[in-house]
Design a protein around this motif. Structure first.
Motif, short mmCIF file in Angstrom:
data_model
loop_
_atom_site.label_atom_id
_atom_site.label_comp_id
_atom_site.label_asym_id
_atom_site.label_seq_id
_atom_site.Cartn_x
_atom_site.Cartn_y
_atom_site.Cartn_z
N MET A 193 0.70 -1.22 0.06
CA MET A 193 -0.17 -0.09 -0.02
C MET A 193 0.98 1.26 0.15
N ASP A 194 2.02 1.30 -0.36
CA ASP A 194 3.03 2.28 -0.41
C ASP A 194 3.81 2.72 -1.72
N LYS A 195 4.76 3.25 -1.40
CA LYS A 195 5.66 3.82 -2.65
C LYS A 195 6.39 2.66 -3.38
N ASP A 196 6.45 1.63 -2.57
CA ASP A 196 6.86 0.26 -3.36
C ASP A 196 6.18 0.10 -4.78
N ARG A 197 4.78 0.53 -4.66
CA ARG A 197 3.98 0.15 -5.85
C ARG A 197 4.58 1.08 -7.11
N PHE A 198 5.21 2.09 -6.89
CA PHE A 198 5.62 3.01 -7.88
C PHE A 198 7.09 2.71 -8.09
N ARG A 199 7.78 2.34 -7.12
CA ARG A 199 9.30 1.89 -7.22
C ARG A 199 9.34 0.64 -8.29
N HIS A 200 8.41 -0.27 -8.02
CA HIS A 200 8.78 -1.68 -8.54
C HIS A 200 7.45 -1.49 -9.58
N ASP A 201 6.89 -0.41 -10.09
CA ASP A 201 5.96 -0.56 -11.26
C ASP A 201 4.86 -1.52 -11.02
N LEU A 202 4.15 -1.46 -9.82
CA LEU A 202 2.97 -2.65 -9.42
C LEU A 202 1.75 -2.30 -9.83
N GLY A 203 1.58 -0.90 -10.06
CA GLY A 203 0.39 -0.49 -10.71
C GLY A 203 -0.49 0.05 -9.43
N ASN A 204 -1.81 0.59 -9.91
CA ASN A 204 -2.51 1.02 -8.59
C ASN A 204 -2.09 1.71 -7.54
N VAL A 205 -1.08 2.75 -7.77
CA VAL A 205 -0.39 3.51 -6.87
C VAL A 205 -1.41 4.46 -6.20
N GLU A 206 -2.17 5.28 -6.96
CA GLU A 206 -3.23 6.13 -6.43
C GLU A 206 -4.10 5.52 -5.53
N ASP A 207 -4.79 4.42 -6.10
CA ASP A 207 -5.62 3.54 -5.30
C ASP A 207 -5.11 3.24 -3.66
N ALA A 208 -3.93 2.68 -3.66
CA ALA A 208 -3.01 2.27 -2.43
C ALA A 208 -3.13 3.53 -1.43
N TYR A 209 -2.73 4.59 -2.14
CA TYR A 209 -2.46 5.87 -1.13
C TYR A 209 -3.71 6.15 -0.72
N ARG A 210 -4.76 6.01 -1.57
CA ARG A 210 -6.06 6.52 -1.10
C ARG A 210 -6.93 5.55 0.13
N GLN A 211 -6.49 4.38 -0.18
CA GLN A 211 -6.94 3.36 0.90
C GLN A 211 -6.13 3.57 2.27
N VAL A 212 -4.89 3.98 1.83
CA VAL A 212 -4.12 4.33 3.29
C VAL A 212 -4.85 5.50 3.98
N LEU A 213 -4.97 6.54 3.22
CA LEU A 213 -5.59 7.74 3.60
C LEU A 213 -6.74 7.39 4.26
N GLU A 214 -7.86 6.66 3.70
CA GLU A 214 -9.12 6.40 4.15
C GLU A 214 -9.08 5.70 5.55
#
Ligand code: TMP
Ligand code: ASP
Length: 244
Positions: A214-235
């Motif tokens: 659910m963190d920046k590793d999604r961006f670092r390793h091109d895992l996709g759905n980066v915004e969704d993961a950040y949004r989930q953490v926020l909520e």
């Protein structure tokens, strides 16, 4: 709150002066970098989300007795903070093996530690933020021996409080990076940000090692759905009321 002179622009934030010399304005950007800026991109809405997540976590930590630089959040992606002298040290706390620790030691990803590991890195982009020993840190005069002890103690206390907080969100706090600053009186304050840019966060509802991130590793390793993961953490973070 109007921003004054731009004092510093980093990879994820811009720091502005204000009309009060004791107060700075931090603007959170959507820009994302990884691997010492070798990888660059943007995460839509990240500035606002990280500002909101950091605000909530700083408020929670303050309520539990941790002194931080946080003052308020005048705009969705802007935070007013106490002006501090940032120590050029990145304090990393690890509860579970991941990232550079696995690469450098061969410890398997996901190994749970009996006790948290606290590490110090030299905040120096030109040198690639190298791992420091305590003696190197003192040799470089980045902090006094007393300050190193205090950083270690504060980092462990913050780890305990944040681990419990994220546990209540159904999130495992794998590891995170903290920065500290000295106020005018020479007191150490927790500074910078605490967000999915600076933490590894695993979704406890998911076992798949890629899907749970659910963190920046999604961006670092091109895992996709980066915004969704950040949004989930926020909520999930905002759903937890601030508690003493
Ligand atoms: P690492 O495993 O890459 O050393 O990262 C440890 C933790 O520190 C992880 O939660 C991500 C965070 N981190 C930052 O916030 N900034 C950085 O520049 C790096 C390298 C890591
Ligand atoms: N923030 C760091 C950088 O760009 C590294 C990272 O978070 O992975 O360079």
């Amino acid at each position: 709150m109007t921003a004054g002179k731009k004092l510093y622009e980093g990879k994820a934030k811009i720091i502005y002066a204000t009309d009060d010399p004791n107060i700075l304005l931090t603007h959170f950007k959507d820009d994302a970098t990884a691997f010492n800026a070798q990888k660059r991109g943007s995460i839509v809405g990240k500035g606002e989300m990280n500002c909101a997540i950091s605000t909530h976590l700083f408020q929670q930590l303050e309520a539990q007795g941790i002194r931080t630089h946080w003052l308020d959040r005048p705009n969705p992606n802007e935070m007013r903070v106490k002006a501090v002298k940032i120590l050029p040290i990145e304090v990393v706390v690890r509860n579970i093996a991941a990232g550079s620790l696995c690469q450098q030691t061969g410890i398997p990803l996901g190994t749970i530690f009996k006790q948290p590991l606290v590490e110090f890195y030299y905040k120096n982009d030109a040198l690639g933020d190298p791992l420091l020993t305590r003696d190197r840190l003192l040799l470089l005069e980045l902090a006094t021996p007393e300050q190193v002890d205090q950083l270690q103690a504060m980092a462990l206390q913050i780890n305990q409080l944040l681990s419990e907080f994220f546990q209540n969100c159904g999130i495992t706090l794998v590891d995170f990076k903290l920065e500290f600053g000295l106020d005018a009186a020479g007191e150490l304050l927790l500074a910078d940000e605490i967000s999915p840019d600076t933490c590894r966060l695993w979704n406890q509802d998911v076992s798949d090692p890629t899907q749970r991130v659910m963190d920046k590793d999604r961006f670092r390793h091109d895992l996709g759905n980066v915004e969704d993961a950040y949004r989930q953490v926020l909520e999930r973070v905002l759903a937890q009321p601030i508690q003493p």
